[in-house]
Design a protein around this motif. Structure first.
Motif, PDB file in Angstrom:
ATOM      1  N   VAL A   1      -2.616   3.079   0.520  1.00 35.59           N
ATOM      2  CA  VAL A   1      -1.409   2.241   0.479  1.00 35.59           C
ATOM      3  C   VAL A   1      -1.310   1.555  -0.878  1.00 35.59           C
ATOM      4  O   VAL A   1      -0.231   1.470  -1.473  1.00 35.59           O
ATOM      5  CB  VAL A   1      -1.408   1.214   1.629  1.00 35.59           C
TER       6      VAL A   1
ATOM      7  N   GLU B   1       5.652   1.457  -5.568  1.00 41.37           N
ATOM      8  CA  GLU B   1       6.456   0.381  -4.982  1.00 41.37           C
ATOM      9  C   GLU B   1       7.787   0.934  -4.474  1.00 41.37           C
ATOM     10  O   GLU B   1       8.324   0.445  -3.483  1.00 41.37           O
ATOM     11  CB  GLU B   1       6.675  -0.744  -5.988  1.00 41.37           C
TER      12      GLU B   1
ATOM     13  N   LYS C   1       7.162   2.334  -0.992  1.00 44.23           N
ATOM     14  CA  LYS C   1       6.932   1.249  -0.045  1.00 44.23           C
ATOM     15  C   LYS C   1       8.219   0.478   0.240  1.00 44.23           C
ATOM     16  O   LYS C   1       8.503   0.152   1.391  1.00 44.23           O
ATOM     17  CB  LYS C   1       5.818   0.321  -0.551  1.00 44.23           C
ATOM     18  N   ASP C   2       8.998   0.219  -0.797  1.00 43.08           N
ATOM     19  CA  ASP C   2      10.268  -0.489  -0.600  1.00 43.08           C
ATOM     20  C   ASP C   2      11.239   0.338   0.241  1.00 43.08           C
ATOM     21  O   ASP C   2      11.930  -0.194   1.109  1.00 43.08           O
ATOM     22  CB  ASP C   2      10.917  -0.826  -1.949  1.00 43.08           C
TER      23      ASP C   2
ATOM     24  N   SER D   1      10.588   2.453   2.519  1.00 41.15           N
ATOM     25  CA  SER D   1      10.137   2.720   3.887  1.00 41.15           C
ATOM     26  C   SER D   1       9.625   1.480   4.611  1.00 41.15           C
ATOM     27  O   SER D   1       9.085   1.588   5.707  1.00 41.15           O
ATOM     28  CB  SER D   1       9.038   3.785   3.857  1.00 41.15           C
ATOM     29  N   TYR D   2       9.816   0.307   4.012  1.00 43.21           N
ATOM     30  CA  TYR D   2       9.223  -0.901   4.600  1.00 43.21           C
ATOM     31  C   TYR D   2       9.789  -1.235   5.976  1.00 43.21           C
ATOM     32  O   TYR D   2       9.095  -1.805   6.809  1.00 43.21           O
ATOM     33  CB  TYR D   2       9.361  -2.105   3.661  1.00 43.21           C
ATOM     34  N   ASP D   3      11.015  -0.848   6.246  1.00 45.69           N
ATOM     35  CA  ASP D   3      11.588  -1.113   7.567  1.00 45.69           C
ATOM     36  C   ASP D   3      10.850  -0.346   8.670  1.00 45.69           C
ATOM     37  O   ASP D   3      10.804  -0.788   9.805  1.00 45.69           O
ATOM     38  CB  ASP D   3      13.072  -0.747   7.601  1.00 45.69           C
ATOM     39  N   GLU D   4      10.285   0.798   8.318  1.00 47.16           N
ATOM     40  CA  GLU D   4       9.572   1.616   9.290  1.00 47.16           C
ATOM     41  C   GLU D   4       8.064   1.361   9.293  1.00 47.16           C
ATOM     42  O   GLU D   4       7.409   1.522  10.324  1.00 47.16           O
ATOM     43  CB  GLU D   4       9.810   3.109   9.015  1.00 47.16           C
TER      44      GLU D   4
ATOM     45  N   ASP E   1       4.884  -1.225   8.053  1.00 50.07           N
ATOM     46  CA  ASP E   1       4.470  -2.522   7.524  1.00 50.07           C
ATOM     47  C   ASP E   1       3.248  -2.316   6.627  1.00 50.07           C
ATOM     48  O   ASP E   1       2.107  -2.449   7.050  1.00 50.07           O
ATOM     49  CB  ASP E   1       4.153  -3.485   8.669  1.00 50.07           C
ATOM     50  N   TRP E   2       3.520  -1.960   5.385  1.00 47.43           N
ATOM     51  CA  TRP E   2       2.450  -1.658   4.428  1.00 47.43           C
ATOM     52  C   TRP E   2       1.531  -2.863   4.225  1.00 47.43           C
ATOM     53  O   TRP E   2       0.316  -2.706   4.078  1.00 47.43           O
ATOM     54  CB  TRP E   2       3.054  -1.220   3.090  1.00 47.43           C
ATOM     55  N   PHE E   3       2.108  -4.046   4.215  1.00 47.26           N
ATOM     56  CA  PHE E   3       1.330  -5.267   4.017  1.00 47.26           C
ATOM     57  C   PHE E   3       0.290  -5.436   5.130  1.00 47.26           C
ATOM     58  O   PHE E   3      -0.856  -5.804   4.878  1.00 47.26           O
ATOM     59  CB  PHE E   3       2.270  -6.472   3.961  1.00 47.26           C
ATOM     60  N   LYS E   4       0.678  -5.149   6.344  1.00 49.71           N
ATOM     61  CA  LYS E   4      -0.227  -5.264   7.484  1.00 49.71           C
ATOM     62  C   LYS E   4      -1.364  -4.243   7.400  1.00 49.71           C
ATOM     63  O   LYS E   4      -2.512  -4.546   7.722  1.00 49.71           O
ATOM     64  CB  LYS E   4       0.569  -5.070   8.774  1.00 49.71           C
TER      65      LYS E   4
END
Length: 114
Positions: A56, A61, A64-65, A67-70, A72-75
């Motif tokens: 990840v 970026e 990640k930006d 696809s962030y709605d699908e 949760d890269w941060f998690k």
């Protein structure tokens, strides 16, 4: 729409390979307790979760930006950090739940990105 780079593509493939390994290593067990007591399988799964988190970090970026709605890269990165810094205090039940409840969804979402 984001066009996937070669680097992102290989990172996603690596993540899918890790998911497959986690599934393989955890499949002989029928409970979190049995899984947690099987040190080799449990630790192999933890290492693959760490690799997923590392991948990840290597993703662009842009991906990640996009696809962030699908996803949760941060998690995902946060879970990697917990494993890497609290290795001996990891709860087998939590890992078991992630394997059975979160990884199948993540696998589907990663495949969609490919």
């Amino acid at each position: 729409m984001y066009s996937i780079s070669q680097r992102d593509y290989f990172c996603l493939l690596n993540m899918l390979d890790c998911i497959d390994k986690i599934r393989q290593y955890s499949s002989p067990f029928t409970s979190a307790d049995a899984f947690g007591e099987a040190n080799q399988a449990f630790e192999a799964c933890l290492m693959n979760f760490i690799v997923i988190g590392e991948m990840v970090e290597k993703l662009s970026e842009e991906l990640k930006d996009a696809s962030y709605d699908e996803i949760d890269w941060f998690k995902i990165q946060g879970f990697r950090n917990i494993l890497a810094h609290n290795y001996f205090g990891v709860d087998a039940e939590e890992v078991w739940q992630i394997i059975h409840n979160s990884l199948p969804r993540l696998e589907v979402q990663l495949k969609k990105l490919l």
